[in-house]
Design a protein around this motif. Structure first.
Motif, short mmCIF file in Angstrom:
data_model
loop_
_atom_site.label_atom_id
_atom_site.label_comp_id
_atom_site.label_asym_id
_atom_site.label_seq_id
_atom_site.Cartn_x
_atom_site.Cartn_y
_atom_site.Cartn_z
N GLY A 141 7.45 8.12 14.12
CA GLY A 141 6.75 9.35 13.78
C GLY A 141 6.37 9.49 12.33
N VAL A 142 6.50 8.43 11.54
CA VAL A 142 6.18 8.47 10.11
C VAL A 142 4.77 7.93 9.90
CG1 VAL A 142 6.82 7.66 7.81
CG2 VAL A 142 8.61 8.14 9.50
N THR A 143 3.94 8.69 9.22
CA THR A 143 2.58 8.25 8.90
C THR A 143 2.61 7.33 7.68
OG1 THR A 143 1.64 10.30 9.76
CG2 THR A 143 0.27 9.01 8.25
N LEU A 144 1.91 6.20 7.78
CA LEU A 144 1.90 5.24 6.68
C LEU A 144 0.58 5.24 5.94
CD1 LEU A 144 3.58 1.98 8.01
CD2 LEU A 144 4.62 3.90 6.84
N ASP A 145 0.66 5.00 4.65
CA ASP A 145 -0.49 4.69 3.81
C ASP A 145 -0.58 3.17 3.79
OD1 ASP A 145 -2.44 4.39 1.91
OD2 ASP A 145 -1.29 5.24 0.26
N ARG A 146 -1.49 2.61 4.59
CA ARG A 146 -1.55 1.16 4.78
C ARG A 146 -2.50 0.52 3.76
NH1 ARG A 146 0.94 -1.53 9.71
NH2 ARG A 146 1.44 0.19 11.11
N ALA A 147 -1.96 -0.40 2.98
CA ALA A 147 -2.76 -1.17 2.03
C ALA A 147 -3.33 -2.41 2.73
CB ALA A 147 -1.89 -1.59 0.85
N PRO A 148 -4.38 -3.03 2.18
CA PRO A 148 -4.91 -4.25 2.78
C PRO A 148 -3.89 -5.39 2.81
CG PRO A 148 -6.47 -3.33 1.21
CD PRO A 148 -5.19 -2.59 1.03
N ALA A 149 -3.02 -5.45 1.80
CA ALA A 149 -1.99 -6.49 1.71
C ALA A 149 -0.76 -5.90 1.04
CB ALA A 149 -2.50 -7.69 0.93
N ASP A 150 0.40 -6.49 1.30
CA ASP A 150 1.65 -5.92 0.79
C ASP A 150 1.74 -5.99 -0.73
OD1 ASP A 150 4.08 -4.60 1.30
OD2 ASP A 150 5.21 -6.47 1.19
N ARG A 151 1.01 -6.89 -1.35
CA ARG A 151 1.11 -7.03 -2.80
C ARG A 151 0.69 -5.75 -3.54
NH1 ARG A 151 -3.56 -9.90 -1.50
NH2 ARG A 151 -5.47 -9.13 -2.52
N HIS A 152 -0.04 -4.86 -2.85
CA HIS A 152 -0.48 -3.62 -3.48
C HIS A 152 0.63 -2.56 -3.51
CE1 HIS A 152 -4.59 -5.11 -3.43
NE2 HIS A 152 -4.50 -5.32 -2.12
N ASN A 153 1.67 -2.72 -2.70
CA ASN A 153 2.62 -1.63 -2.51
C ASN A 153 3.61 -1.45 -3.66
OD1 ASN A 153 1.92 -0.27 -0.05
ND2 ASN A 153 2.41 -2.19 1.00
N LEU A 154 4.08 -2.52 -4.26
CA LEU A 154 5.01 -2.36 -5.38
C LEU A 154 4.35 -1.63 -6.56
CD1 LEU A 154 7.25 -5.55 -5.53
CD2 LEU A 154 8.03 -3.19 -5.74
N PRO A 155 3.13 -2.01 -6.97
CA PRO A 155 2.48 -1.23 -8.03
C PRO A 155 2.28 0.23 -7.66
CG PRO A 155 1.40 -3.35 -7.77
CD PRO A 155 2.36 -3.23 -6.63
N LYS A 156 1.98 0.49 -6.39
CA LYS A 156 1.80 1.88 -5.94
C LYS A 156 3.12 2.64 -6.02
CE LYS A 156 -0.71 2.55 -2.19
NZ LYS A 156 -1.25 2.30 -0.84
N LEU A 157 4.23 1.98 -5.66
CA LEU A 157 5.54 2.62 -5.75
C LEU A 157 5.89 2.91 -7.21
CD1 LEU A 157 8.08 3.50 -4.10
CD2 LEU A 157 8.99 1.21 -4.53
N MET A 158 5.64 1.95 -8.07
CA MET A 158 5.96 2.11 -9.49
C MET A 158 5.15 3.22 -10.16
SD MET A 158 8.36 0.04 -10.20
CE MET A 158 9.17 -1.00 -8.99
#
Length: 236
Positions: A141-158
């Motif tokens: 039930g959790v909505t995700l913000d899906r990036a094209p590739a996982d490499r984008h997610n750490l910078p987004k978290l930071m």
């Protein structure tokens, strides 16, 4: 020297009876090291290919493309893939090669605490396209913000563009350390049963039974005789 398009294509194609094994950047299981596809799963498969007397071309591509190519081309496989119900009939399966518990990561200094995955609904959670771990979290039930590739997610978290990041316990920590964020992320919660977290080699259903069986036998021998455990130990 320039070549005609068809000739160039033929040069780029693997030889007869060669396998094409596709993957993504998902360290320490599959990744580039010194310009060569490596990692735990890759080493298992390279050893299995050698034992089976086969040849194989290893390529690292965006995950959604790797999945699509393996589903559409004979003698092509993709790894390290979760054997989900959605994918079951699309491939012939060999493994499991490795296991990586599903986790939600936050910044180390974050005050976020979760008693269940459902509690993450109030936060912005990052995942990436075609990822089975992200699919699992969305089923809760959790909505995700899906990036094209996982490499984008750490910078987004930071940068605070997401509050939580879906990743494997092992892979997420390895990626954070590799990208220079050692000690800056922490696991908030883990989830999933073995069927949700084990990762396999998924081969095109058009692969001949004889070739599939030869490769399967070789992979199982690598997994069972301690060789695979030795590969894994190198990345601890």
């Amino acid at each position: 020297m320039r070549c005609l398009p068809l000739f160039c294509l033929l040069l780029a194609m693997p030889g007869a009876n060669a396998l094409v094994l596709l993957t993504e950047d998902y360290p320490p299981f599959n990744m580039l090291e010194d310009g060569r596809v490596s990692g735990i799963s890759t080493q298992i498969l390279r050893e299995a290919v050698n034992r089976a007397g086969l040849s194989a071309q290893f390529d690292l591509l965006p995950w959604a493309r790797s999945l699509a190519l393996a589903a559409s081309r004979s003698d092509t496989c993709v790894y390290s893939a979760v054997r989900s119900a959605k994918r079951e009939s699309q491939f012939k399966w060999i493994g499991p090669l490795v296991d990586d518990k599903i986790a939600l990561f936050a910044l180390t200094g974050s005050a976020i605490r979760l008693d269940s995955v459902a509690d993450a609904k109030q936060y912005k959670v990052g995942g990436y396209l075609a990822d089975a771990y992200g699919d699992y979290v969305e089923r809760q039930g959790v909505t995700l913000d899906r990036a094209p590739a996982d490499r984008h997610n750490l910078p987004k978290l930071m940068s605070g563009r997401i509050d939580l990041w879906v990743a494997g316990v092992i892979s997420g920590a390895y990626k954070a350390n590799r990208e220079g964020y050692q000690g800056e992320v922490r696991v908030v919660i883990t989830m999933g049963n073995p069927g949700d977290t084990q990762m396999w080699l998924a081969c095109n259903p058009g692969m001949s039974d004889a070739l599939f069986q030869k490769l399967d036998n070789a992979v199982q021998s690598v997994l069972q005789d301690g060789t695979a455990a030795g590969f894994a130990a190198r990345y601890r």
